[in-house]
Design a protein around this motif. Structure first.
Motif, PDB file in Angstrom:
ATOM      1  N   MET A 131       6.249  -4.100  11.325  1.00 44.18           N
ATOM      2  CA  MET A 131       5.766  -3.786   9.992  1.00 44.18           C
ATOM      3  C   MET A 131       6.639  -2.725   9.330  1.00 44.18           C
ATOM      4  SD  MET A 131       2.169  -2.018  10.559  1.00 44.18           S
ATOM      5  CE  MET A 131       2.479  -0.714   9.458  1.00 44.18           C
ATOM      6  N   PRO A 152       6.481  -0.777   6.583  1.00 46.02           N
ATOM      7  CA  PRO A 152       5.964   0.548   5.796  1.00 46.02           C
ATOM      8  C   PRO A 152       5.261   1.479   6.835  1.00 46.02           C
ATOM      9  CG  PRO A 152       4.331  -0.981   5.102  1.00 46.02           C
ATOM     10  CD  PRO A 152       5.289  -1.694   6.137  1.00 46.02           C
ATOM     11  N   ALA A 172       5.085   4.781   5.903  1.00 42.75           N
ATOM     12  CA  ALA A 172       4.565   5.390   4.516  1.00 42.75           C
ATOM     13  C   ALA A 172       3.612   6.292   4.734  1.00 42.75           C
ATOM     14  CB  ALA A 172       3.858   4.050   4.191  1.00 42.75           C
ATOM     15  N   TYR A 206       0.183   8.019   3.283  1.00 43.63           N
ATOM     16  CA  TYR A 206      -0.960   7.700   2.380  1.00 43.63           C
ATOM     17  C   TYR A 206      -1.315   8.563   1.339  1.00 43.63           C
ATOM     18  CZ  TYR A 206      -1.352   3.550   5.661  1.00 43.63           C
ATOM     19  OH  TYR A 206      -0.922   2.333   6.225  1.00 43.63           O
ATOM     20  N   ALA A 207      -1.236   9.828   1.869  1.00 43.77           N
ATOM     21  CA  ALA A 207      -1.973  10.936   1.132  1.00 43.77           C
ATOM     22  C   ALA A 207      -1.456  10.913  -0.415  1.00 43.77           C
ATOM     23  CB  ALA A 207      -1.651  12.202   1.798  1.00 43.77           C
ATOM     24  N   PRO A 208      -2.061  10.873  -1.208  1.00 42.44           N
ATOM     25  CA  PRO A 208      -1.660  11.165  -2.620  1.00 42.44           C
ATOM     26  C   PRO A 208      -0.663  12.333  -2.983  1.00 42.44           C
ATOM     27  CG  PRO A 208      -3.888  11.579  -2.730  1.00 42.44           C
ATOM     28  CD  PRO A 208      -3.580  11.231  -1.454  1.00 42.44           C
ATOM     29  N   ARG A 213      -7.923  19.478  -5.360  1.00 42.60           N
ATOM     30  CA  ARG A 213      -7.845  19.370  -3.552  1.00 42.60           C
ATOM     31  C   ARG A 213      -6.594  20.129  -3.401  1.00 42.60           C
ATOM     32  NH1 ARG A 213      -9.087  13.284  -4.146  1.00 42.60           N
ATOM     33  NH2 ARG A 213      -6.888  13.036  -4.352  1.00 42.60           N
ATOM     34  N   GLN A 223      -3.574  19.448  -3.703  1.00 41.28           N
ATOM     35  CA  GLN A 223      -2.314  18.951  -3.381  1.00 41.28           C
ATOM     36  C   GLN A 223      -1.448  18.921  -4.355  1.00 41.28           C
ATOM     37  OE1 GLN A 223      -4.803  15.255  -2.773  1.00 41.28           O
ATOM     38  NE2 GLN A 223      -4.410  15.164  -0.574  1.00 41.28           N
ATOM     39  N   GLU A 271      -0.692  -4.770   4.468  1.00 44.11           N
ATOM     40  CA  GLU A 271      -0.593  -3.889   5.639  1.00 44.11           C
ATOM     41  C   GLU A 271      -0.596  -2.449   5.266  1.00 44.11           C
ATOM     42  OE1 GLU A 271      -0.714  -3.489   9.008  1.00 44.11           O
ATOM     43  OE2 GLU A 271      -0.527  -5.411   9.871  1.00 44.11           O
ATOM     44  N   ASP A 272       0.109  -2.153   3.968  1.00 39.35           N
ATOM     45  CA  ASP A 272       0.224  -0.736   3.530  1.00 39.35           C
ATOM     46  C   ASP A 272      -0.899  -0.357   2.682  1.00 39.35           C
ATOM     47  OD1 ASP A 272       1.003  -2.393   1.801  1.00 39.35           O
ATOM     48  OD2 ASP A 272       2.219  -1.080   0.675  1.00 39.35           O
ATOM     49  N   LEU A 325      -4.460   1.414   2.949  1.00 39.29           N
ATOM     50  CA  LEU A 325      -5.482   1.767   3.982  1.00 39.29           C
ATOM     51  C   LEU A 325      -6.731   1.527   3.515  1.00 39.29           C
ATOM     52  CD1 LEU A 325      -5.307   3.670   6.407  1.00 39.29           C
ATOM     53  CD2 LEU A 325      -5.236   5.597   4.859  1.00 39.29           C
ATOM     54  N   ALA A 330      -8.470  11.990  -0.789  1.00 42.98           N
ATOM     55  CA  ALA A 330      -7.368  12.839  -0.594  1.00 42.98           C
ATOM     56  C   ALA A 330      -6.477  12.432   0.773  1.00 42.98           C
ATOM     57  CB  ALA A 330      -8.030  14.151   0.062  1.00 42.98           C
ATOM     58  N   ASN A 331      -7.078  11.499   1.558  1.00 48.54           N
ATOM     59  CA  ASN A 331      -6.262  10.948   2.634  1.00 48.54           C
ATOM     60  C   ASN A 331      -5.372   9.555   2.042  1.00 48.54           C
ATOM     61  OD1 ASN A 331      -5.968  12.620   5.106  1.00 48.54           O
ATOM     62  ND2 ASN A 331      -7.979  12.644   4.608  1.00 48.54           N
ATOM     63  N   GLY A 332      -5.764   9.084   0.866  1.00 44.36           N
ATOM     64  CA  GLY A 332      -4.797   7.890   0.106  1.00 44.36           C
ATOM     65  C   GLY A 332      -5.462   6.726   0.631  1.00 44.36           C
ATOM     66  N   GLU A 336      -2.746  12.209   8.126  1.00 44.79           N
ATOM     67  CA  GLU A 336      -1.313  11.464   8.147  1.00 44.79           C
ATOM     68  C   GLU A 336      -0.643  11.506   9.497  1.00 44.79           C
ATOM     69  OE1 GLU A 336       0.461   9.442   5.530  1.00 44.79           O
ATOM     70  OE2 GLU A 336      -0.249  11.230   4.473  1.00 44.79           O
ATOM     71  N   ARG A 388      -0.421   4.490  14.941  1.00 49.04           N
ATOM     72  CA  ARG A 388       0.239   3.479  14.505  1.00 49.04           C
ATOM     73  C   ARG A 388       1.413   3.328  15.553  1.00 49.04           C
ATOM     74  NH1 ARG A 388       2.092   4.819   9.609  1.00 49.04           N
ATOM     75  NH2 ARG A 388      -0.031   4.846   8.717  1.00 49.04           N
ATOM     76  N   ARG A 440      -0.120   1.725  18.673  1.00 52.53           N
ATOM     77  CA  ARG A 440      -0.501   0.438  18.602  1.00 52.53           C
ATOM     78  C   ARG A 440       0.706  -0.438  18.610  1.00 52.53           C
ATOM     79  NH1 ARG A 440      -2.056  -1.302  13.122  1.00 52.53           N
ATOM     80  NH2 ARG A 440       0.045  -1.310  13.215  1.00 52.53           N
ATOM     81  N   GLU A 441       1.843   0.189  18.246  1.00 48.96           N
ATOM     82  CA  GLU A 441       2.971  -0.818  18.219  1.00 48.96           C
ATOM     83  C   GLU A 441       3.464  -1.010  19.728  1.00 48.96           C
ATOM     84  OE1 GLU A 441       5.667   0.464  15.216  1.00 48.96           O
ATOM     85  OE2 GLU A 441       4.357  -0.163  13.815  1.00 48.96           O
TER      86      GLU A 441
END
Lengths: 424, 744
Positions: free
Chosen positions: A1, A3, A6, A8-10, A37, A39, B31-32, B34, B76-78, B157, B164, B167-168
Motif C-alpha cells: 500500500m 500511502p 502518510a 494522518y494528523a492535521p 489544539r 497544532q 486505505e488512507d 483513517l 487531532a489524530n486525523g 502517528e 502498519r 502488519r506488513e
C-alpha cells in the motif's frame, strides 16, 4: 500500500492545501481548532491567519468596504479568541484591515495621493497608509552595537513601510503595481487589490527571517560569545548567517535538557551549519547563567511579539537570562519581524504568560510529584522594555524610541484600539 | 447515519437494523482514510445513579461532556470516518452530536468526513457491538477503537506507523494497544483504576504475551503462562493505565466474531486471544507511551483523578482555557482557576484551581478549591466547596459545605447543609436546610431507583422538605457485567468508590480546611488493607520479572510458601484448599521453585501444623490424631500433597517426600525426639491410608541411606519401624487398590 508513510494528523500544510476546495467556514473552523489544539503555533500563526483572511476576502459575500471590514474583523476576532496567547494573529488582522481601508480610500479619492511615493520608490505597497506619519531624519542610535549603515538603511525604509531594505532581493516588485487605477471603483478591483496586498504581507512574513539575518554581521563580531536562550527559527537563521562571515562562539541555554535526546541531536540544523562554518557551539543547561555572563558579549532572543511600550513576549526563561545580562551590562538583542509588533498596551491583558503542559517539568509517571506539586509551566513570558537594548527587525535595527513610529506606520489609528473591540 | 431501534422482543442474534445499508464494502474503502469506532456505551453501571439519566459519555468532565474530548482526540489524530456505537441512552447521544455545530454529520464544520451512528438493539456487551460491526462490513482497513470516555492528547502517528510496519511484516499482527505508563510510585490514576491490568510484554518487540486483571479482591498472585518464557526477555507491567485505544486491523473483528462469548475487550478478548495464541496465531502488540496523557473515565475514581488532571493541565491542550467546546469562554485567572466570561464572584472569595462556568454566581466569602462548577449555578455566601464536581444549574445555599462529592444538575443544597466526602447526588435532588448527610456509608442520593422508577423520598436523608432517596444498587444487576462475579464486583465497585476517598486523603492533608472528621477509621482500614495487598502484589510481580536470580529467592519462596500453607491449614473456615493451592502455585511460578523445593515446603508446612496440634494450647492432641487432623481437616489438602508435593506417583518422589517430612520434624524446635518420631510414624501411616504414599515409597525411604545418615535422623525414624514391618508383612494381601503406574 502506497500511502503507508502518510501522516494522518492535521497540520497547517494540509489545511492550506485544502483551502481552495473547501467552504470558507470550514477552513476558518479548521484553523481555529488547529490553534486550540496547538497544532498551529508560534511562527506559523502569522501565515495561517493571512491565508485564512485571504480566503475571507476572496470568498466571503460582501458588497461594500464596510461589509468586507466586518467580515475580516469577525474572522480575525474568532481566531484571536481561539488563541489569545498569540498576539501576532491580532497584528495580522490589523494589518489586513488597514490594507482594506487604504485600498478603499484610494479607490474613493482616485489617485491624488501617493504620487510622490511612486516617483521614488520601487514598490508602492498597497498598505501604505492614507496619512503616513512620516518621520524622516536619522534615527538616534543609542546602543553601542548599532552600526550607522543599518540605521540609515532603516530610516530610509521608513518611507517605504512595507518594503524592505535596499539590499534585500527577496522582495519582488511584480506583485504590486501602483494601485491608483481610476476604474477600481468596484468591489471586484478592490478585492484583487486587497488580495495582492495580503500576498505581499505574506511575502513580508516569509522573508522576515532572512531579512533579519542580513543584519547579523552588524551585531556579531569576531571572537564574540553570543548567548541565545531556546533559539527560535529566526535566531537560528541569524546565527547561521553570522557564521558565514564571522568566527564566534554560541552558547545555547535552556533550563533543562529534553529527556531522551542526546545533546548532539538537539538543534540539528543549527549544529550542523554552525559546525560547518567553524563556529563553536556550547550547550548550557542550568540556571547558573549568571556564571557565564562575564564571558558573554551579547544575548539574543527571538520575540513572539513586541508591544507598544517596547516590552517583548519571549520564550519562558528568557527573562532570567536578560536579568543576568543586565547585571553585567551586556546588550540584549531581540529579533522580531515588524509583523510581530503589537500596537497594544501590555496592561490590557492580565497575563501574556501562556500556560503549557506541566509534563515539561515532571513526568506524569511520577505519581507523588503529580499529587504534591502545583506546576505552572509558562511557555512565554513578558520581558519588560528596560531589559532590551536593540530590536532587530526586518527593517533594520531599532531602538525603543522608534517602535512607536513603526507601529504608527503599520497600523491605522482605527485598529490600534482593536483590543477593546475583540474583547480580548 | 441513524439507525432504527429494533424491537427488543425480536432478540435474534445481532438483529441489528440500520436504515442505511452498509454504505461501502470493505474493499471499496480507501486505505488512507483513517477510521475510528467509538464505543459510547460501556454496559456498566459504575456511574450510577448519574447514568440512569445521562449516558456516561455525556457526563461533564471539567464542564465538558466526556465524548467531546474523545472526538477531539480523534480529530487531532486525523481520523476521517467515525462510527459511533450508542447503546443505552442512544437518542441522548445522537441528539448531542446532531445538535453540536462541530460534530453533527450534516455540519460542514465537522472535521470528520463522516460520522455514523450505529445502534444495535439487542447488544448486551461490547462484544455484541463488535460482532455486529464485523457483519456490517464497514471497516476497510486499520481502524482505531476507542471508548466514549477517553481523554487523551497522545499522538498516534508513531503507533500507527509501527502498527502498519508490523502488519506488513506479519499478517498476524492484528492489534496495537496504546498504554500509558504510570510509573512504579504510588499514582492517583493507578489507584483509581480499580482493576489493575497486568500486561506481560516482550521487552524488545512490545508484543503482549499475556494479560490478566487483578483487583484488590482477587487473588494476590498471577500466573505466568509457561509459554511466556519462550520469548526471551519480557516485562510484567502492572503500572500501565489502559487508555482503551486500540489500533486494530479488520481481523480483530473477525476474532470477535469467532468467539461469540467474549464480552469485554480486555478481560475476555485480549486475555482469550493471547491464551489461544497457539490456535489463532494472532499477535497483539503494546505501544507504551511515556509522554502525553491517555486515560478513560472508566469509574468514579478515574473521573476524580482525570478532573484533577485536566485542571492541572496534564491533558494540555485539552484544558478549560482552550475552550474546545463551541460556546466556551474560559480564561485563566489568578490562583490557577478558569472562569467563563460571565461569572460573578462575591467579595472575599477564595477560589483556587477550579473551573467555573458561565452565568454562575458565587456569594461573598465562599471558598472553592480544586472543583469544577458548571453553568448557571448559584453558590451562596460562605460556602465551602472542595474537590467537588458540580454540574450545571445547581444551587448551593449559604454556609453549606461540600466535600469531595459529585453534584449533578438541578440539585439544590439548602442553607447550612453538609455534604460529606464521596457523596453522589443525582439530578434534581433537594437537600433541605440544615441537613448534614451521614458520612457513612457515603451517600448516593437520587430521585430514581436502580430500575429507573421514581424513588420514594426519604426525609431522614434529605431533610423534611427535600427530595430524593438513598440509592441502592441491586446486586443482581451486576450479574451480566464484567463476567458475572457479582458479589466480588459489587464490593469492588464499592472499593473503587472508596478509592475516591483514599485519593483525597493525601490532598486534603495539604489543604487548610479542617474538615477531616468525615472519614472514619473503618474506611481507612479498608484502604490500608488494599494498599498492603497492593504492595505485596507488586513485590510478587517484581520477583516474577526479576531474572537476576538472587540467592535469597529460594529462601523467600520457602518462607512464604510454608507460611501460606500453614495459615491455610490453621484456618477455621470450611474453605476449600484450592485457593491455598493456587497461591502456592503462584509463588512457585514467581520464584521459579524446583520440585524438590516445593516438596520440602509442603512437608515442612504439614509437619509444622501437626506439631502445633500436639501443643496443649491447640488441644494437645495425640500424635496419631494430630496427624489425621493436620492432613484431613481440610478438603483437598491430601489431594494437594498428592498432586503438588509428589507430582507423579513414582517411588522416588514418595521416598523423597517421606525424607522431607523426616527432616522437617528434625528441624522443629521444642519437640522431643520421641514425640517427633511418633508423629512421623503417624503422618506416614495417615498418608498411606490416604493413598498418598504407597508402600513401595515408604519402604524405599526406609531403605534410603539418607534417611539415617545422622544419629538424630535415625532416631526420628525409629518409631516407624512398626509401620514398615507391618507394610512388609502385609505386602501380599494389601495389593494396591488404586495404584496406577504412571509412565511419566
Amino acid at each position: 500500500m502506497a500511502p503507508s508513510q502518510a501522516t494522518y494528523a492535521p497540520t497547517l500544510a494540509k489545511l492550506l492545501k485544502s483551502l481552495n476546495g473547501q467552504d470558507l467556514e470550514t477552513s476558518i473552523e479548521s484553523l481555529i481548532f488547529l490553534l486550540k489544539r496547538r497544532q498551529v503555533k508560534g511562527d506559523q500563526c502569522a501565515s495561517a491567519t493571512l491565508h485564512i483572511l485571504l480566503q475571507v476576502v476572496a470568498k466571503a459575500k460582501w458588497r461594500n468596504v464596510d461589509q468586507l471590514l466586518d467580515a475580516v474583523k469577525s474572522t480575525g476576532s474568532r481566531l484571536v479568541q481561539a488563541a489569545p496567547h498569540e498576539p501576532v494573529i491580532g497584528n495580522i488582522e490589523r494589518r489586513v484591515l488597514g490594507l482594506i481601508r487604504d485600498e478603499a480610500s484610494e479607490d474613493r479619492n482616485a489617485d491624488d495621493f501617493g504620487i510622490e511615493s511612486v516617483s521614488d520608490i520601487q514598490s508602492l505597497a498597497p498598505a501604505t497608509p492614507a496619512v503616513p506619519p512620516l518621520r524622516p531624519g536619522p534615527t538616534v542610535i543609542r546602543a553601542q552595537t548599532m552600526p550607522t549603515v543599518a540605521s540609515l538603511q532603516a530610516s530610509k525604509s521608513m518611507f517605504n513601510l512595507l518594503s524592505v531594505g535596499d539590499t534585500l532581493d527577496a522582495y519582488s516588485t511584480g506583485a504590486s503595481t501602483p494601485v491608483s487605477q481610476p476604474q477600481a471603483a468596484n468591489t471586484h478591483a478592490l478585492k484583487d487589490e486587497v488580495i495582492n496586498g495580503i500576498e505581499e504581507i505574506m511575502d513580508e512574513v516569509n522573508t522576515t527571517g532572512d531579512q533579519i539575518a542580513n543584519f547579523a554581521d552588524v551585531h556579531i563580531y569576531p571572537e564574540d560569545y553570543v548567548l541565545v536562550f531556546l533559539p527560535s527559527p529566526d535566531v537560528e537563521r541569524y546565527l547561521i548567517k553570522a557564521a558565514t562571515k564571522r568566527k564566534f562562539t554560541v552558547l545555547i541555554a535552556s533550563f533543562d535538557l529534553p529527556k531522551g535526546v542526546p545533546i548532539d541531536a538537539q538543534y540539528p540544523v543549527l549544529r550542523k551549519k554552525l559546525t560547518a562554518a567553524g563556529v563553536k557551539m556550547i550547550r548550557l543547561a542550568s540556571n547558573g547563567l549568571m556564571a557565564y555572563m562575564p564571558r558573554v558579549n551579547k544575548v539574543i532572543f527571538g520575540a513572539k511579539a513586541v508591544f507598544q511600550n517596547g516590552g517583548a513576549l519571549v520564550d519562558s526563561g528568557c527573562c532570567i537570562a536578560a536579568r543576568a545580562a543586565q547585571e553585567y551590562s551586556k546588550p540584549v538583542i531581540v529579533l522580531s519581524g515588524v509583523y510581530k509588533f503589537c500596537p497594544r498596551d501590555t496592561s490590557t491583558q492580565v497575563s501574556w504568560a501562556e500556560l503549557g503542559d506541566p509534563s515539561t517539568y515532571i513526568n506524569y509517571e511520577d505519581g507523588t510529584a503529580v499529587d504534591s506539586f502545583e506546576i505552572e509551566d509558562t511557555t512565554a513570558e513578558y520581558l519588560p522594555p528596560e531589559f532590551i537594548d536593540v530590536y532587530v527587525t526586518n527593517l533594520g535595527p531599532q531602538t525603543r524610541d522608534h517602535l512607536g513610529s513603526i507601529m504608527a506606520d503599520h497600523y491605522k489609528p482605527e485598529e490600534m484600539g482593536i483590543a477593546l473591540h475583540l474583547g480580548a | 447515519m441513524s439507525g432504527k431501534q429494533g424491537n427488543r422482543a425480536s432478540a435474534g442474534a445481532g438483529s441489528a437494523k440500520s436504515k442505511k445499508p452498509p454504505k461501502g464494502k470493505a474493499e471499496e474503502t480507501r486505505e488512507d482514510v483513517l477510521q475510528a469506532v467509538v464505543l459510547a456505551d460501556s454496559f456498566q453501571d459504575r456511574f450510577r445513579p448519574f447514568t440512569l439519566e445521562t449516558p456516561r459519555c455525556l457526563l461533564p468532565l471539567a464542564n465538558v461532556p466526556v465524548i467531546e474530548y474523545t472526538l477531539e482526540f480523534l480529530a487531532a489524530n486525523g481520523v476521517q470516518e467515525v462510527f459511533l456505537y450508542c447503546g443505552a441512552h442512544s437518542s441522548a447521544i445522537e441528539n448531542h452530536i446532531n445538535e453540536s455545530r462541530r460534530w453533527s454529520p450534516d455540519s460542514i464544520l465537522s472535521p470528520f468526513s463522516s460520522l455514523e451512528f450505529i445502534r444495535v438493539s439487542d447488544a448486551s456487551s461490547i462484544g455484541d457491538f463488535l460482532r455486529d460491526l464485523d457483519k456490517r462490513g464497514l471497516i476497510g482497513g486499520d481502524f482505531i477503537l476507542v471508548h466514549g470516555d477517553l481523554v487523551a492528547n497522545v499522538e498516534l502517528e508513531d503507533a500507527l506507523a509501527k502498527h502498519r510496519a508490523r502488519r506488513e511484516a506479519n499478517r498476524d499482527a492484528c492489534m496495537t494497544m496504546v498504554l500509558r505508563s504510570a510509573g512504579v510510585k504510588r499514582h492517583r490514576a493507578a489507584e483509581a483504576r480499580g482493576i489493575t491490568p497486568m500486561f506481560v510484554v516482550d521487552s524488545s518487540t512490545g508484543q503482549c504475551l499475556q494479560y490478566e486483571e487483578l483487583h484488590p479482591l482477587s487473588d494476590h498472585y498471577a500466573y505466568l503462562d509457561p509459554a511466556v518464557f519462550k520469548h526471551g526477555d519480557f516485562e510484567v507491567r502492572t503500572d500501565l493505565i489502559d487508555s482503551g485505544i486500540d489500533i486494530c486491523t479488520p481481523e480483530v473483528l473477525a476474532l470477535w466474531s469467532e468467539s461469540f462469548d467474549y464480552e469485554l475487550p480486555r478481560k475476555n478478548f485480549l486475555h482469550g486471544v493471547l491464551k489461544d495464541w497457539e490456535l489463532n496465531g494472532k499477535l497483539i502488540y503494546t505501544e507504551i507511551v511515556e509522554k502525553g496523557y491517555a486515560a478513560r473515565a472508566s469509574n468514579l475514581g478515574m473521573y476524580n483523578s482525570m478532573s484533577k488532571d485536566i485542571l492541572e493541565r496534564w491533558t494540555f491542550p485539552y484544558v478549560p482555557d482552550s475552550n474546545l467546546a463551541f460556546d466556551q469562554t474560559y480564561r485563566r485567572a489568578k490562583g490557577g482557576s478558569y472562569f467563563e466570561a460571565d461569572v460573578s464572584i462575591g467579595k472575599g472569595c477564595d477560589i483556587t484551581k477550579s473551573a467555573i462556568g458561565n452565568a454562575t454566581t458565587v456569594g461573598a466569602g465562599s471558598t472553592i478549591k480544586r472543583s469544577t462548577i458548571g453553568r448557571r449555578c448559584k453558590i451562596g455566601k460562605n460556602v465551602k466547596i472542595e474537590g467537588s464536581y458540580i454540574w450545571d444549574d445547581t444551587e448551593i445555599k449559604d454556609n453549606s459545605v461540600v466535600d469531595c462529592s459529585i453534584l449533578a444538575s438541578y440539585v439544590t443544597i439548602g442553607n447550612g447543609c453538609r455534604v460529606p466526602k464521596g457523596s453522589l447526588i443525582s439530578y434534581g435532588v433537594q437537600i433541605w436546610d440544615g441537613k448534614s448527610l451521614q458520612p457513612e456509608p457515603a451517600p448516593r442520593i437520587s430521585l430514581l431507583t436502580d430500575t429507573g422508577s421514581p424513588a420514594e423520598t426519604n426525609p431522614s436523608f434529605v431533610g423534611q422538605d427535600g427530595k430524593g432517596a438513598f440509592y441502592q444498587e441491586a446486586v443482581e444487576e451486576d450479574s451480566d457485567e464484567e463476567g458475572g462475579d457479582s458479589a466480588a464486583l459489587a464490593r469492588l465497585q464499592n472499593s473503587m468508590f472508596y478509592s475516591l476517598d483514599g485519593l483525597n486523603l493525601s490532598s486534603s492533608s495539604i489543604s487548610t480546611l479542617a474538615s477531616h472528621d468525615s472519614f472514619d477509621s473503618e474506611d481507612e482500614d479498608a484502604d490500608g488493607g488494599s494498599f498492603q495487598q497492593d504492595s505485596s502484589r507488586k513485590r510478587l510481580l517484581s520477583f516474577a520479572s526479576d531474572d537476576s536470580g538472587n540467592v535469597s529467592k529460594s529462601d523467600a519462596f520457602h518462607g512464604d510458601a510454608v507460611h501460606g500453607l500453614v495459615d491455610a491449614l490453621r484456618a477455621d473456615d470450611n474453605e476449600d484448599f484450592d485457593s491455598a493451592k493456587l497461591e502456592f502455585m503462584g509463588l512457585r511460578l514467581a520464584n521459579n521453585a524446583s520440585d524438590s523445593m516445593m516438596r520440602r515446603a509442603i512437608a515442612v508446612a504439614f509437619v509444622r501444623r501437626a506439631s502445633e496440634l500436639l501443643e496443649p494450647e491447640n488441644g494437645g492432641l495425640e500424635p496419631t490424631k494430630a496427624a489425621e487432623v493436620a492432613l484431613t481437616s481440610k478438603n483437598g489438602a491430601v489431594k494437594f500433597i498428592k498432586e503438588v508435593g509428589l507430582g507423579s506417583e513414582k517411588t522416588a518422589q514418595q521416598s523423597e517426600f517421606a525424607l522431607a517430612l523426616q527432616k522437617a520434624l528434625l528441624g522443629l524446635k521444642g519437640l522431643e525426639v520421641m514425640r517427633a518420631s511418633t508423629l512421623l510414624a503417624a503422618l506416614l501411616q495417615q498418608l498411606y491410608h490416604q493413598d498418598v504414599l504407597e508402600e513401595d515409597g515408604i519402604l524405599a525411604w526406609w531403605a534410603d541411606a539418607k534417611s539415617s545418615e545422622s544419629d538424630s535422623l535415625a532416631k526420628i525414624k525409629d518409631k516407624c519401624r512398626v509401620l514398615v514391618e507391618w507394610l512388609e508383612n502385609a505386602d501380599e494381601e494389601e495389593s494396591d487398590d488404586d495404584e496406577e503406574e504412571d509412565s511419566d
